[in-house]
Design an enzyme around this catalytic site. Sequence first.
Site: not given
Ligand code: ASP
Length: 309
Positions: A176, A206
């Site tokens: 992300t 998410g």
């Molecule tokens: N927090 C993001 C999610 O769960 C994943 C990430 O941080 O890459 O969709």
Amino acid sequence: MKNFSIAIHGGAGTLVKGMMTPKLETQYKHDLKTALDAAYTFLEKGRTAIEAVEVAVKFLEDSPLFNAGKGSVFTATESHEMDASIMDGKTLNAGAVSLITGIKNPICLARDVMERSEHVFLAGEGAMQFAKELSYEIEKPSYFYDEFRHKQWLEIKGTDSFQLDHSTKKDSKFGTVGAVACDQEGNIAAATSTGGMTNKKWGRVGDSPMIGAGNYANNATCAISCTGSGEFFIRGVVAYDVSCLMEHRGMSLQEASDEVIQKRILSIGGDGGLIAVDAKGNIAMPFNTEGMYRACKTSNGKETIAIYK
Ligand code: ASP
């Protein structure tokens, strides 16, 4: 003129052993620096924190290296479903989108939700309808195709497992992207964008587009963008928790960020990190994984671009 600053991230965790080459590391750092410099230039010219975080995230979304925009991972149906959110710490206005497809820069759509609709959070078909009404171009799936990500998906296609970006182990790497900024007026903002998890299904969402979980900004406390195991970050209401620790316990930005990432989220099994700024331009970038793609720059001359601890 007050201090101003920008911090960005391209996800917590590390690439699987043997995959990070010096060449790739240089590319990651190059793309982080490009996004950082673009946002810093905005702030230097007196533009707002909101504008700075949007431009930083746009650059990161345009890079194939990060799991957001162009580099988004594949879902169980071989498509891309992206989530993004943005928040203005001065007004507490916020905008978010979830489960959108074909949009080159989801962060711009999130900003449009904030500024051009009466709503905060639009999802799926409705969000796409909103984008069409604003004449957003819809990219073909080929724009988002990346051989590496496709391979990742093929490995678990048809199974019930889902995977965080780049990982062979479910929890080793998150891709992300996010940005937080403090502008010359002392206003702060946060933006976060993601493709979510490889092979995700059932409309899984998410923390990234959820105000208070993966993203939050309030001039009185902090602006936060998170990365990590989204399910845990939602349950920990992580971004707002940092803000609460500052507001109600009088903790500093660094203390509150550390408390949440090194203690609270770990205690429920969550791993990841966050980037944070306050209205004085202070920055914190804690993570409890082996690394976090991150960079920051402040008006008093400090610049960091780093991946590992
Ligand atoms: N927090 C993001 C999610 O769960 C994943 C990430 O941080 O890459 O969709």
